[in-house]
Design a protein around this motif. Sequence first.
Motif, PDB file in Angstrom:
ATOM      1  N   ALA A  33      -2.236  91.445  86.866  1.00 22.03           N
ATOM      2  CA  ALA A  33      -1.081  90.840  86.192  1.00 22.03           C
ATOM      3  C   ALA A  33      -0.312  89.905  87.139  1.00 22.03           C
ATOM      4  CB  ALA A  33      -0.161  91.929  85.651  1.00 22.03           C
ATOM      5  N   GLY A  34      -0.133  90.341  88.398  1.00 17.97           N
ATOM      6  CA  GLY A  34       0.589  89.503  89.353  1.00 17.97           C
ATOM      7  C   GLY A  34      -0.163  88.210  89.644  1.00 17.97           C
ATOM      8  N   GLU A  35      -1.477  88.332  89.671  1.00 16.73           N
ATOM      9  CA  GLU A  35      -2.335  87.163  89.901  1.00 16.73           C
ATOM     10  C   GLU A  35      -2.154  86.172  88.742  1.00 16.73           C
ATOM     11  OE1 GLU A  35      -6.195  88.802  90.432  1.00 16.73           O
ATOM     12  OE2 GLU A  35      -7.091  86.890  91.030  1.00 16.73           O
ATOM     13  N   CYS A  36      -2.008  86.714  87.534  1.00 14.25           N
ATOM     14  CA  CYS A  36      -1.812  85.873  86.354  1.00 14.25           C
ATOM     15  C   CYS A  36      -0.471  85.138  86.469  1.00 14.25           C
ATOM     16  CB  CYS A  36      -1.883  86.734  85.092  1.00 14.25           C
ATOM     17  SG  CYS A  36      -1.878  85.781  83.579  1.00 14.25           S
ATOM     18  N   PHE A  37       0.576  85.841  86.897  1.00 18.19           N
ATOM     19  CA  PHE A  37       1.866  85.184  87.138  1.00 18.19           C
ATOM     20  C   PHE A  37       1.689  84.081  88.185  1.00 18.19           C
ATOM     21  CE2 PHE A  37       4.140  88.915  85.295  1.00 18.19           C
ATOM     22  CZ  PHE A  37       5.139  88.253  84.602  1.00 18.19           C
ATOM     23  N   ASP A  38       1.014  84.421  89.288  1.00 15.67           N
ATOM     24  CA  ASP A  38       0.908  83.475  90.402  1.00 15.67           C
ATOM     25  C   ASP A  38       0.060  82.257  90.025  1.00 15.67           C
ATOM     26  OD1 ASP A  38       2.434  85.233  91.867  1.00 15.67           O
ATOM     27  OD2 ASP A  38       0.734  86.167  92.880  1.00 15.67           O
ATOM     28  N   LYS A  39      -1.060  82.498  89.323  1.00 18.35           N
ATOM     29  CA  LYS A  39      -1.958  81.383  89.000  1.00 18.35           C
ATOM     30  C   LYS A  39      -1.399  80.497  87.891  1.00 18.35           C
ATOM     31  CE  LYS A  39      -6.240  83.402  90.744  1.00 18.35           C
ATOM     32  NZ  LYS A  39      -7.473  84.114  90.388  1.00 18.35           N
ATOM     33  N   THR A  40      -0.764  81.084  86.887  1.00 10.32           N
ATOM     34  CA  THR A  40      -0.176  80.239  85.838  1.00 10.32           C
ATOM     35  C   THR A  40       1.011  79.473  86.425  1.00 10.32           C
ATOM     36  OG1 THR A  40       1.109  82.112  85.011  1.00 10.32           O
ATOM     37  CG2 THR A  40      -0.930  81.639  83.864  1.00 10.32           C
ATOM     38  N   GLY A  41       1.747  80.122  87.337  1.00 11.04           N
ATOM     39  CA  GLY A  41       2.864  79.444  87.990  1.00 11.04           C
ATOM     40  C   GLY A  41       2.377  78.251  88.809  1.00 11.04           C
ATOM     41  N   LYS A  42       1.234  78.436  89.463  1.00 14.57           N
ATOM     42  CA  LYS A  42       0.662  77.339  90.265  1.00 14.57           C
ATOM     43  C   LYS A  42       0.333  76.155  89.354  1.00 14.57           C
ATOM     44  CE  LYS A  42      -2.859  76.537  93.760  1.00 14.57           C
ATOM     45  NZ  LYS A  42      -4.101  77.023  94.371  1.00 14.57           N
ATOM     46  N   LEU A  43      -0.190  76.459  88.157  1.00 14.78           N
ATOM     47  CA  LEU A  43      -0.500  75.390  87.200  1.00 14.78           C
ATOM     48  C   LEU A  43       0.771  74.637  86.797  1.00 14.78           C
ATOM     49  CD1 LEU A  43      -2.954  77.392  84.868  1.00 14.78           C
ATOM     50  CD2 LEU A  43      -3.581  75.545  86.447  1.00 14.78           C
ATOM     51  N   MET A  44       1.904  75.332  86.863  1.00 19.33           N
ATOM     52  CA  MET A  44       3.185  74.686  86.524  1.00 19.33           C
ATOM     53  C   MET A  44       3.800  74.005  87.743  1.00 19.33           C
ATOM     54  SD  MET A  44       5.030  77.712  84.383  1.00 19.33           S
ATOM     55  CE  MET A  44       4.052  78.973  83.606  1.00 19.33           C
ATOM     56  N   GLY A  45       3.140  74.127  88.886  1.00 22.34           N
ATOM     57  CA  GLY A  45       3.653  73.500  90.100  1.00 22.34           C
ATOM     58  C   GLY A  45       4.625  74.382  90.869  1.00 22.34           C
ATOM     59  N   LEU A  46       4.661  75.663  90.561  1.00 16.65           N
ATOM     60  CA  LEU A  46       5.579  76.569  91.274  1.00 16.65           C
ATOM     61  C   LEU A  46       4.920  77.075  92.563  1.00 16.65           C
ATOM     62  CD1 LEU A  46       6.845  78.706  88.227  1.00 16.65           C
ATOM     63  CD2 LEU A  46       7.894  76.648  89.215  1.00 16.65           C
ATOM     64  N   ALA A  47       5.758  77.371  93.550  1.00 17.48           N
ATOM     65  CA  ALA A  47       5.246  77.831  94.844  1.00 17.48           C
ATOM     66  C   ALA A  47       4.753  79.275  94.743  1.00 17.48           C
ATOM     67  CB  ALA A  47       6.340  77.734  95.889  1.00 17.48           C
ATOM     68  N   TYR A  48       3.842  79.649  95.647  1.00 17.19           N
ATOM     69  CA  TYR A  48       3.326  81.019  95.737  1.00 17.19           C
ATOM     70  C   TYR A  48       4.344  81.919  96.429  1.00 17.19           C
ATOM     71  CZ  TYR A  48       0.636  84.999  97.320  1.00 17.19           C
ATOM     72  OH  TYR A  48       0.209  86.273  97.568  1.00 17.19           O
ATOM     73  N   PRO A  49       4.563  83.131  96.024  1.00 20.51           N
ATOM     74  CA  PRO A  49       4.073  83.739  94.797  1.00 20.51           C
ATOM     75  C   PRO A  49       4.985  83.352  93.632  1.00 20.51           C
ATOM     76  CG  PRO A  49       5.285  85.370  96.093  1.00 20.51           C
ATOM     77  CD  PRO A  49       5.377  84.070  96.845  1.00 20.51           C
ATOM     78  N   ALA A  50       4.397  82.951  92.520  1.00 22.30           N
ATOM     79  CA  ALA A  50       5.192  82.360  91.440  1.00 22.30           C
ATOM     80  C   ALA A  50       5.878  83.405  90.559  1.00 22.30           C
ATOM     81  CB  ALA A  50       4.292  81.470  90.590  1.00 22.30           C
ATOM     82  N   GLY A  51       5.441  84.671  90.650  1.00 23.04           N
ATOM     83  CA  GLY A  51       6.012  85.709  89.780  1.00 23.04           C
ATOM     84  C   GLY A  51       7.541  85.723  89.747  1.00 23.04           C
ATOM     85  N   THR A  62       6.549  95.041  88.938  1.00 25.62           N
ATOM     86  CA  THR A  62       7.590  95.909  88.358  1.00 25.62           C
ATOM     87  C   THR A  62       8.990  95.393  88.700  1.00 25.62           C
ATOM     88  OG1 THR A  62       6.024  97.711  88.578  1.00 25.62           O
ATOM     89  CG2 THR A  62       8.248  98.347  88.050  1.00 25.62           C
ATOM     90  N   CYS A  63       9.076  94.419  89.612  1.00 27.37           N
ATOM     91  CA  CYS A  63      10.368  93.755  89.862  1.00 27.37           C
ATOM     92  C   CYS A  63      10.754  92.889  88.665  1.00 27.37           C
ATOM     93  CB  CYS A  63      10.283  92.830  91.083  1.00 27.37           C
ATOM     94  SG  CYS A  63      10.110  93.702  92.625  1.00 27.37           S
ATOM     95  N   ASN A  64       9.785  92.521  87.826  1.00 27.23           N
ATOM     96  CA  ASN A  64      10.028  91.579  86.732  1.00 27.23           C
ATOM     97  C   ASN A  64      11.052  92.136  85.740  1.00 27.23           C
ATOM     98  OD1 ASN A  64       9.138  90.524  83.822  1.00 27.23           O
ATOM     99  ND2 ASN A  64       8.751  88.965  85.354  1.00 27.23           N
ATOM    100  N   ARG A  65      12.096  91.334  85.507  1.00 23.26           N
ATOM    101  CA  ARG A  65      13.181  91.817  84.644  1.00 23.26           C
ATOM    102  C   ARG A  65      12.729  92.019  83.208  1.00 23.26           C
ATOM    103  NH1 ARG A  65      17.522  87.548  86.717  1.00 23.26           N
ATOM    104  NH2 ARG A  65      15.574  86.447  87.106  1.00 23.26           N
ATOM    105  N   GLY A  66      11.861  91.107  82.729  1.00 26.18           N
ATOM    106  CA  GLY A  66      11.355  91.244  81.365  1.00 26.18           C
ATOM    107  C   GLY A  66      10.567  92.534  81.207  1.00 26.18           C
TER     108      GLY A  66
END
Length: 360
Positions: A186-204, A297-301
Amino acid sequence: MTLLALETSCDETSAAVVRDGKVLANTVSSQIQLHAEYGGVVPELAAREHLRNLIPVAQAALAEAGVPAGQLDAVAATQGPGLPNALLVGFKAAQAVAFALGKPFIGINHHEAHLYSPWISNVRPASCRQNASDLVLAAGTTFGFADFAAFQPNISLIVSGGHTMIVLVKSELNHWVLGGTIDDAAGECFDKTGKLMGLAYPAGPEIDRLAEQGNPAAFAFPRPLLHDSSDDFSFSGLKTSVRYFIRDHPELLDDAQQTCDLCASVQAAIVEVLVKKTIRAARRNGVRCVTASGGVTCNRGLRQELARACEREGFTLRLADRVLCTDNAAMIGILAERKLLQPVTLPPLDEDIKPGWVLT
Ligand code: KG4
Ligand code: ZN
């Protein structure tokens, strides 16, 4: 029992001192900034950083706990799973300390330790300080304690950058892995989709922040394996669908509100799958308690939706404190002490690391 625990399985160097179920100190040196430049953890650099930081981190933990090394009754370290060269640093150092002190040593499965971090209560907020060698230490779990008196059989969700799993914890030290991811975590999904949006690692964490101002229903993304009867997860299809969505709507990322909507929609897809499958596993196994730990699990949502779902079901929810969601030696020390209090045959002091140690 007073115990020193070391954790170096990935990109956090951490040392904790635990005494009779209490966390006297938990010191963490994070390498996030170092690896951000490369868009992910570079194993060789991680190992070198652990070598550089382990002794100051361990000294800081002992000093904070007010425990001279000579007062230690036992030593523990993460044995696996993790990056081999990173694991070696903490594991071999801990064995050497145990050898020098003539005290027992125990190797701990990192994921098994995650199962118990939600039971560590009363954690003080993390504080950061910077020392002369530019080492950022977060020390903050002083006097947290393992609340095993409140223990209930539970379904435990472990969600991090490397792992996503659902575990049935029937009783203390007695667990059964029900399912896990068949591809990306799941964290990898946050990080990789964030990268596609141009966000820095780790994007979660950034997706989490932007999602706060976004509409989770703005864009529809797949909820992989949501209706599958297994407890397995799959996130690579979701990542691919975000990739195609951005390819077809590149202009969207120029708009701040639409970027927030995209983050909220991606987060909603990940969170819905995690929450529904966790709750379903609890119902099916007849347990009335859910726990969660790991960086995601830090994710507020996720925290909010797990809380809502557990309230609806009348389940007890124990989320790891934010300080203990990410990798830390406190959870290693708490589990190690628990194990050492049982009749246990200690392994030889030259035992090796287990980088591929799968929790079963
Ligand atoms: O447990 P962890 O520190 O390290 C391991 O992977 O073992 O977890 C790191 C992962 C990263 O993928 C990071 O993006 C994710 O946890 N993460 C988050 C949040 N904070 C950390 N994901 C979503 N929302 C967050 N607030
Ligand atoms: Zn972890």
